[in-house]
Scaffold this active site. Structure first.
Site, mmCIF file in Angstrom:
data_model
loop_
_atom_site.group_PDB
_atom_site.id
_atom_site.type_symbol
_atom_site.label_atom_id
_atom_site.label_comp_id
_atom_site.label_asym_id
_atom_site.label_seq_id
_atom_site.Cartn_x
_atom_site.Cartn_y
_atom_site.Cartn_z
ATOM 1 N N GLY A 43 0.822 -1.211 0.000
ATOM 2 C CA GLY A 43 0.000 0.000 0.000
ATOM 3 C C GLY A 43 0.850 1.252 0.000
ATOM 4 O O GLY A 43 2.032 1.214 -0.363
ATOM 5 N N GLY A 48 5.930 4.856 -8.366
ATOM 6 C CA GLY A 48 6.669 3.619 -8.625
ATOM 7 C C GLY A 48 5.708 2.440 -8.760
ATOM 8 O O GLY A 48 5.861 1.578 -9.637
ATOM 9 N N HIS A 49 4.687 2.412 -7.895
ATOM 10 C CA HIS A 49 3.678 1.346 -7.992
ATOM 11 C C HIS A 49 2.858 1.513 -9.269
ATOM 12 O O HIS A 49 2.502 0.529 -9.935
ATOM 13 C CB HIS A 49 2.739 1.388 -6.782
ATOM 14 C CG HIS A 49 3.418 1.107 -5.476
ATOM 15 N ND1 HIS A 49 3.595 2.066 -4.516
ATOM 16 C CD2 HIS A 49 3.962 -0.037 -4.983
ATOM 17 C CE1 HIS A 49 4.220 1.535 -3.475
ATOM 18 N NE2 HIS A 49 4.447 0.263 -3.733
ATOM 19 N N GLN A 75 7.692 -9.312 7.816
ATOM 20 C CA GLN A 75 8.951 -8.837 7.251
ATOM 21 C C GLN A 75 9.530 -7.638 8.008
ATOM 22 O O GLN A 75 10.519 -7.061 7.572
ATOM 23 C CB GLN A 75 8.807 -8.528 5.759
ATOM 24 C CG GLN A 75 7.949 -7.328 5.413
ATOM 25 C CD GLN A 75 7.690 -7.237 3.915
ATOM 26 O OE1 GLN A 75 6.929 -8.005 3.354
ATOM 27 N NE2 GLN A 75 8.346 -6.297 3.246
ATOM 28 N N ASP A 164 13.997 -2.486 -4.834
ATOM 29 C CA ASP A 164 14.325 -3.510 -3.835
ATOM 30 C C ASP A 164 14.974 -4.673 -4.587
ATOM 31 O O ASP A 164 14.372 -5.735 -4.787
ATOM 32 C CB ASP A 164 13.059 -3.957 -3.097
ATOM 33 C CG ASP A 164 12.465 -2.817 -2.286
ATOM 34 O OD1 ASP A 164 13.145 -2.327 -1.379
ATOM 35 O OD2 ASP A 164 11.337 -2.392 -2.587
ATOM 36 N N SER A 199 9.939 5.810 -2.793
ATOM 37 C CA SER A 199 9.728 4.800 -1.758
ATOM 38 C C SER A 199 8.666 5.335 -0.807
ATOM 39 O O SER A 199 8.631 6.540 -0.521
ATOM 40 C CB SER A 199 11.040 4.575 -0.983
ATOM 41 O OG SER A 199 10.774 3.967 0.260
ATOM 42 N N ARG A 201 8.720 5.025 2.200
ATOM 43 C CA ARG A 201 9.413 5.514 3.401
ATOM 44 C C ARG A 201 9.997 6.911 3.210
ATOM 45 O O ARG A 201 10.436 7.523 4.184
ATOM 46 C CB ARG A 201 10.514 4.527 3.806
ATOM 47 C CG ARG A 201 9.944 3.228 4.376
ATOM 48 C CD ARG A 201 11.032 2.353 4.975
ATOM 49 N NE ARG A 201 10.481 1.270 5.744
ATOM 50 C CZ ARG A 201 10.321 0.011 5.296
ATOM 51 N NH1 ARG A 201 10.671 -0.304 4.061
ATOM 52 N NH2 ARG A 201 9.808 -0.919 6.087
HETATM 53 O O1 PAF Z 1 8.135 -4.589 -1.828
HETATM 54 C C1 PAF Z 1 7.137 -4.660 -1.068
HETATM 55 O O2 PAF Z 1 6.278 -3.773 -1.049
HETATM 56 C C2 PAF Z 1 6.978 -5.866 -0.165
HETATM 57 O O3 PAF Z 1 8.195 -6.314 0.312
HETATM 58 C C3 PAF Z 1 6.192 -7.016 -0.825
HETATM 59 C C4 PAF Z 1 6.936 -7.598 -2.019
HETATM 60 C C5 PAF Z 1 4.819 -6.529 -1.257
HETATM 61 C C6 PAF Z 1 5.989 -8.149 0.183
HETATM 62 O O4 PAF Z 1 5.315 -7.702 1.311
#
Ligand code: PAF
Length: 290
Positions: A43, A48-49, A75, A164, A199, A201
């Site tokens: 989310g 980028g998304h 994670q 990433d 990002s 973040r």
């Molecule tokens: O890159 C991310 O946003 C996360 O690491 C992913 C691949 C959705 C897994 O939670």
């Protein structure tokens, strides 16, 4: 959020909460000859998304796009930013609608990890290096949730950002090693005009930190610019730029081969960096042709 399947197109994104809701939908689509493309996210969607979704849209075949939105607790390590990780579900849905995403999968933590769930994926040695050394257990969490998403959504193809890069390599490796019938595609990083890699973040950066954070990308560019002179010169050039920004605490700067093995003397390589700017941890990487 609706959990009923309402059909596709017309800018409508249908959201599903549980694995049991979405799994039969994607399977029925595949049985009807459609291809399913998955864009896994946590989310807080940004440009980028959007780029990942647009690549998915261009996948060959009559493709239906599924975006998953799940802040995966597995994670995040103790003391990391799970609680303050940005969440913007309505805006995320709006971007999915704008991009014509047909299916949104937005489970809650108990939907993905019911009580007693205890099985995880071991990423192997690479999972303990670079990001894995700084964030023990991180890639176990990433691979476990991605494996679950692959099983639940059953995509033909899945898209991940090169931002990433280690995550991308580990997911490709998992799909290969564990025989997932899914094609994993990496999508080039989208950057701000000053080069900062997009990002979720980045929203943690203060106004004074934000321009300084672009030093990371400038360092990588400085390394790539002298690639013809070999690995040592690449690293020295990048290091010199990083050293010029006292607000950056560098965690690693490494040159590796494209699969993240030892750096080659010539040919394609990846230059990767991680640094802290105040409380914010930033990572970036570029392709280097030596
Ligand atoms: O890159 C991310 O946003 C996360 O690491 C992913 C691949 C959705 C897994 O939670």
């Amino acid at each position: 959020m609706t959990t009923t399947h309402r059909g596709f197109g017309a800018g409508r994104s249908t959201a599903y909460r549980t694995p049991a809701d979405i799994a039969p939908v994607t399977r029925a689509l595949r049985a009807a000859g459609r291809k399913v493309a998955l864009v896994p996210t946590m989310g807080a969607l940004h440009e980028g998304h959007r780029e990942l979704i647009r690549h998915a849209r261009c996948a060959p075949g009559a493709t239906v796009i599924a975006v998953s939105i799940f802040v995966n607790p597995l994670q995040f390590g103790a003391g990391e930013d799970l609680d303050r990780y940005p969440r913007s579900f309505e805006a995320d849905l709006e971007m999915c609608r704008e991009e014509g995403v047909e299916l949104v999968f937005a489970p809650g933590a108990p939907d993905m990890y019911p009580a007693g769930a205890d099985t995880t994926i071991v990423p192997g040695r690479l999972g303990e290096e670079l990001e894995g050394a700084a964030r023990p257990g991180h890639f176990t969490g990433v691979l476990t949730v991605v494996a679950k998403l692959f099983h639940i959504v059953a995509p033909d193809v899945a898209f991940f950002g090169e931002k990433d890069y280690q995550q991308l390599i580990l997911i490709k490796r998992m799909a290969r090693d564990l025989d997932f019938p899914v094609h994993v595609v990496g999508v080039p990083t989208i950057r701000e005009p000053d080069g900062l890699a997009l990002s979720s973040r980045n929203s943690y950066l203060s106004p004074s930190e934000r321009p300084r954070a672009a030093t990371l990308c400038r360092a990588l560019a400085a390394g790539a610019a002298v690639s013809a002179r070999g690995p040592q010169v690449v690293l020295e050039a990048a290091r010199a730029v990083l050293a010029g920004e006292p607000a950056l605490q560098v965690e690693y700067l490494e040159l590796r081969d494209p699969d993240l093995g030892p750096a080659p003397r010539e040919g394609r390589a990846r230059l990767l960096v991680a640094a802290r700017m105040g409380p914010t941890r930033l990572i970036d990487n570029v392709l280097v042709q030596m």
